[in-house]
Write a protein that holds these residues in place. Structure first.
Motif, PDB file in Angstrom:
ATOM      1  N   ARG A  18       0.833  -1.206   0.000  1.00 16.32           N
ATOM      2  CA  ARG A  18       0.000   0.000   0.000  1.00 16.32           C
ATOM      3  C   ARG A  18       0.869   1.258   0.000  1.00 16.32           C
ATOM      4  O   ARG A  18       1.832   1.381   0.756  1.00 16.32           O
ATOM      5  CB  ARG A  18      -0.915   0.016   1.227  1.00 16.32           C
ATOM      6  CG  ARG A  18      -1.862   1.219   1.268  1.00 16.32           C
ATOM      7  CD  ARG A  18      -2.868   1.099   2.411  1.00 16.32           C
ATOM      8  NE  ARG A  18      -3.729   2.263   2.509  1.00 16.32           N
ATOM      9  CZ  ARG A  18      -4.801   2.492   1.762  1.00 16.32           C
ATOM     10  NH1 ARG A  18      -5.134   1.611   0.823  1.00 16.32           N
ATOM     11  NH2 ARG A  18      -5.533   3.580   1.923  1.00 16.32           N
ATOM     12  N   SER A  19       0.516   2.178  -0.867  1.00 13.03           N
ATOM     13  CA  SER A  19       1.124   3.506  -0.908  1.00 13.03           C
ATOM     14  C   SER A  19      -0.019   4.503  -0.808  1.00 13.03           C
ATOM     15  O   SER A  19      -0.921   4.495  -1.653  1.00 13.03           O
ATOM     16  CB  SER A  19       1.884   3.706  -2.225  1.00 13.03           C
ATOM     17  OG  SER A  19       2.450   4.986  -2.291  1.00 13.03           O
ATOM     18  N   SER A  20      -0.024   5.349   0.220  1.00 14.44           N
ATOM     19  CA  SER A  20      -1.201   6.199   0.422  1.00 14.44           C
ATOM     20  C   SER A  20      -0.867   7.482   1.163  1.00 14.44           C
ATOM     21  O   SER A  20       0.091   7.552   1.945  1.00 14.44           O
ATOM     22  CB  SER A  20      -2.290   5.436   1.193  1.00 14.44           C
ATOM     23  OG  SER A  20      -1.848   5.115   2.499  1.00 14.44           O
ATOM     24  N   THR A  21      -1.677   8.483   0.906  1.00 15.31           N
ATOM     25  CA  THR A  21      -1.607   9.709   1.677  1.00 15.31           C
ATOM     26  C   THR A  21      -2.467   9.553   2.921  1.00 15.31           C
ATOM     27  O   THR A  21      -3.336   8.673   2.991  1.00 15.31           O
ATOM     28  CB  THR A  21      -2.129  10.905   0.866  1.00 15.31           C
ATOM     29  OG1 THR A  21      -3.519  10.685   0.569  1.00 15.31           O
ATOM     30  CG2 THR A  21      -1.358  11.063  -0.426  1.00 15.31           C
ATOM     31  N   LEU A  22      -2.233  10.395   3.900  1.00 13.01           N
ATOM     32  CA  LEU A  22      -3.111  10.485   5.056  1.00 13.01           C
ATOM     33  C   LEU A  22      -4.176  11.539   4.763  1.00 13.01           C
ATOM     34  O   LEU A  22      -3.935  12.457   3.960  1.00 13.01           O
ATOM     35  CB  LEU A  22      -2.332  10.885   6.308  1.00 13.01           C
ATOM     36  CG  LEU A  22      -1.749   9.752   7.156  1.00 13.01           C
ATOM     37  CD1 LEU A  22      -0.826   8.875   6.334  1.00 13.01           C
ATOM     38  CD2 LEU A  22      -1.009  10.316   8.373  1.00 13.01           C
ATOM     39  N   PRO A  23      -5.331  11.439   5.388  1.00 12.49           N
ATOM     40  CA  PRO A  23      -6.318  12.512   5.215  1.00 12.49           C
ATOM     41  C   PRO A  23      -5.746  13.846   5.679  1.00 12.49           C
ATOM     42  O   PRO A  23      -4.838  13.897   6.519  1.00 12.49           O
ATOM     43  CB  PRO A  23      -7.477  12.073   6.122  1.00 12.49           C
ATOM     44  CG  PRO A  23      -7.290  10.610   6.334  1.00 12.49           C
ATOM     45  CD  PRO A  23      -5.809  10.376   6.291  1.00 12.49           C
ATOM     46  N   ALA A  24      -6.266  14.922   5.145  1.00  4.11           N
ATOM     47  CA  ALA A  24      -5.835  16.255   5.567  1.00  4.11           C
ATOM     48  C   ALA A  24      -6.252  16.498   7.013  1.00  4.11           C
ATOM     49  O   ALA A  24      -7.329  16.083   7.453  1.00  4.11           O
ATOM     50  CB  ALA A  24      -6.448  17.315   4.660  1.00  4.11           C
ATOM     51  N   ILE A  25      -5.400  17.160   7.770  1.00  2.80           N
ATOM     52  CA  ILE A  25      -5.720  17.485   9.144  1.00  2.80           C
ATOM     53  C   ILE A  25      -6.836  18.526   9.182  1.00  2.80           C
ATOM     54  O   ILE A  25      -6.861  19.446   8.352  1.00  2.80           O
ATOM     55  CB  ILE A  25      -4.465  17.998   9.888  1.00  2.80           C
ATOM     56  CG1 ILE A  25      -4.716  18.083  11.397  1.00  2.80           C
ATOM     57  CG2 ILE A  25      -4.002  19.344   9.347  1.00  2.80           C
ATOM     58  CD1 ILE A  25      -3.461  18.347  12.210  1.00  2.80           C
ATOM     59  N   PRO A  26      -7.795  18.410  10.078  1.00  2.00           N
ATOM     60  CA  PRO A  26      -8.839  19.432  10.170  1.00  2.00           C
ATOM     61  C   PRO A  26      -8.256  20.829  10.341  1.00  2.00           C
ATOM     62  O   PRO A  26      -7.338  21.031  11.132  1.00  2.00           O
ATOM     63  CB  PRO A  26      -9.627  19.008  11.417  1.00  2.00           C
ATOM     64  CG  PRO A  26      -9.434  17.519  11.501  1.00  2.00           C
ATOM     65  CD  PRO A  26      -8.015  17.295  11.018  1.00  2.00           C
ATOM     66  N   HIS A  27      -8.767  21.760   9.545  1.00  2.00           N
ATOM     67  CA  HIS A  27      -8.361  23.174   9.573  1.00  2.00           C
ATOM     68  C   HIS A  27      -6.952  23.390   9.042  1.00  2.00           C
ATOM     69  O   HIS A  27      -6.382  24.469   9.226  1.00  2.00           O
ATOM     70  CB  HIS A  27      -8.491  23.763  10.982  1.00  2.00           C
ATOM     71  CG  HIS A  27      -9.772  23.431  11.671  1.00  2.00           C
ATOM     72  ND1 HIS A  27     -10.991  23.910  11.222  1.00  2.00           N
ATOM     73  CD2 HIS A  27     -10.039  22.638  12.746  1.00  2.00           C
ATOM     74  CE1 HIS A  27     -11.961  23.433  12.005  1.00  2.00           C
ATOM     75  NE2 HIS A  27     -11.407  22.656  12.921  1.00  2.00           N
ATOM     76  N   GLY A  28      -6.389  22.394   8.377  1.00  2.78           N
ATOM     77  CA  GLY A  28      -5.063  22.542   7.806  1.00  2.78           C
ATOM     78  C   GLY A  28      -5.075  23.398   6.551  1.00  2.78           C
ATOM     79  O   GLY A  28      -6.087  23.482   5.839  1.00  2.78           O
ATOM     80  N   VAL A  29      -3.945  24.034   6.279  1.00  2.00           N
ATOM     81  CA  VAL A  29      -3.785  24.872   5.090  1.00  2.00           C
ATOM     82  C   VAL A  29      -2.786  24.189   4.164  1.00  2.00           C
ATOM     83  O   VAL A  29      -1.582  24.168   4.435  1.00  2.00           O
ATOM     84  CB  VAL A  29      -3.286  26.284   5.459  1.00  2.00           C
ATOM     85  CG1 VAL A  29      -3.130  27.138   4.204  1.00  2.00           C
ATOM     86  CG2 VAL A  29      -4.240  26.942   6.450  1.00  2.00           C
TER      87      VAL A  29
END
Length: 453
Positions: A18-29
């Motif tokens: 598996r190669s994957s991104t993590l979800p964006a952090i809440p309120h991240g820019v």
């Protein structure tokens, strides 16, 4: 904001990696470039003929270097058999690095979730330092042993780097006997996992990393005698703090020579960036920061009443900066050349046994200048973590942290908030580091009015 990406690759042994991104952090820019880099990293197939994997055989910790062969005549097998070490032949691109956790005796500590923590939390705080995009990656451990680890063992002879490769080899040959298997292997113990990223920049000298006479507490204390850190610690208006900080720092000949009498514009950026580093390293218990702070050159100039900037393509040190000439198209605008800070080496954070030198040497307590925006985001982060809010749930769900590691981040965030809040209330913390580039436009320092909370 980048969307979550995932790709599976099949190893020659029939395992799905598996190669994957993590979800964006809440309120991240996040930026458009973040999304593009995430997609690029996820898209690397370790088994493609035009991608080579090479053992990192320098510095202190083992890792896998990805080499892009697409514009050359090299193929994977011939390149991996022929080349070793840091040198890269013409046309071959340094594509990325794949890092796994390893914390055995006589090795340099590495914890792969740390790079992911620094990436996403730097976007939460909307920081000015450049923290590289990082993704999650797995690899068939037998394939990794055959292509990378065996060569790492053969090509290193002494020091922590050699010890690291030997420990990794023993673990991959017999995962059942490796005590820290959960930090290195997927639950089925057939694949190793870690993070993948691409760093940029060159290593700072004594102007930021300090004189570094000895590892550990000493070099962290010496870091606090650099010009920008001393300026951060002075209870004076910003421009006066910069003048006095340089005056005190330049008593050390090595620091004076390396700093090349940085102007106020450069110092403001350094001060903002160092305050950000201190905050992140305090929260994540970083034990190996000093000596691992990098820079990239950037031109700044005024045009049509606005501050413009672009990267400067140079690897020269600060003491050689007079040799770096502006591009012809902006030369007539009298651009200023600045070092902007890159925080690439973040893998010695996140674990409870690591020594939090930022905390141990009282770095956060000494700050008297800070970004109002960063401070307010810290207050909100602490409130969320203490109440098990959305960022707490995000942290708990995405970084493969155990309960002790999670609790340490929550505790350190509260302590960071308490320290800066006390400084704000008692010493009148000055919120004058929100927008250094405005100084180039106005010649004045803007101080934000921020409630201590």
């Amino acid at each position: 904001m980048p969307s979550t990406l995932a790709q599976e690759y099949r190893s020659p042994n029939g395992l799905n990696e598996r190669s994957s991104t993590l979800p964006a952090i809440p309120h991240g820019v996040y930026s458009k470039k973040d999304a593009e880099q995430e997609a690029k990293l996820v898209g690397f197939d370790f088994y493609a003929e035009k991608l080579a994997l090479c053992p990192k055989t320098w510095s202190t910790s083992p890792a896998t270097m990805l080499r892009d062969l697409s514009t050359t005549d090299y193929l994977q097998s011939s390149y991996e058999a022929q080349f070793k070490g840091k040198a890269v032949p013409k046309g071959v691109k340094k594509a990325a690095v794949f890092k796994q956790s390893l914390n055995e005796s006589n090795t340099s500590g590495t914890f792969s979730p740390a790079a992911l923590l620094y990436y996403h939390f730097s976007r939460y705080f909307d920081l000015s330092i450049a923290v590289p995009v990082a993704i999650y990656r797995e690899m068939d451990s037998k394939a990794h042993y055959q292509r990378v680890t065996q060569r790492g063992v053969a090509q290193t002879r002494k020091g922590m780097i050699a010890a690291g490769w030997r420990h990794l080899a023993a673990a991959e040959k017999n995962p059942a006997n490796f005590k820290a298997a959960a930090s290195l292997f997927t639950p089925d113990r057939k694949k190793i996992y870690g993070c993948m990223l691409k760093a940029k920049g060159e290593r700072y000298g004594a102007e930021i990393n300090g004189v570094r006479s000895r590892w550990g507490t000493v070099q962290n204390e010496e870091f606090q005698r650099t010009a920008p850190y001393l300026a951060l610690s002075l209870d004076l208006p910003l421009l006066q703090a910069i003048t006095e900080g340089k005056k005190q720092a330049f008593k050390n000949v090595k620091i004076r020579k390396a700093t090349v009498d940085a102007n106020p514009f450069q110092m403001m950026y350094w001060m903002k960036e160092l305050s950000e580093i201190v905050l992140l390293d305090f929260i994540f218990s970083q034990q190996d920061r000093i000596g691992n702070i990098d820079y990239a050159w950037r031109w700044y100039w005024l045009a049509n009443g606005e501050v413009q900037s672009q990267a400067a393509d140079s690897k020269l040190s600060r003491t050689q900066m007079s040799s770096i000439k502006p591009p012809a198209e902006i030369a007539h605008l009298s651009p200023q050349l600045l070092q902007r800070t890159c925080l690439n080496d973040n893998d010695a954070g996140g674990r409870v046994p690591y020594v939090n030198f930022t905390k141990k040497t009282g770095m956060l307590q000494k700050l008297r200048h800070f970004s109002g925006n960063t401070y307010q985001r810290l207050l909100r982060l602490n409130a969320d973590l203490q109440d098990s809010g959305e960022i707490f749930q995000y942290l708990q769900s995405n970084f493969l942290l155990d309960s002790g590691q999670l609790s340490q981040i929550v505790k350190n965030t509260r302590l960071a908030k308490d320290i800066l809040q006390d400084t704000c209330s008692i010493h009148k913390l000055q919120f004058d580091l929100d927008a250094p580039k405005d100084y180039l436009l106005t010649g004045r320092v803007k101080v934000a009015m921020v409630s201590c909370g």
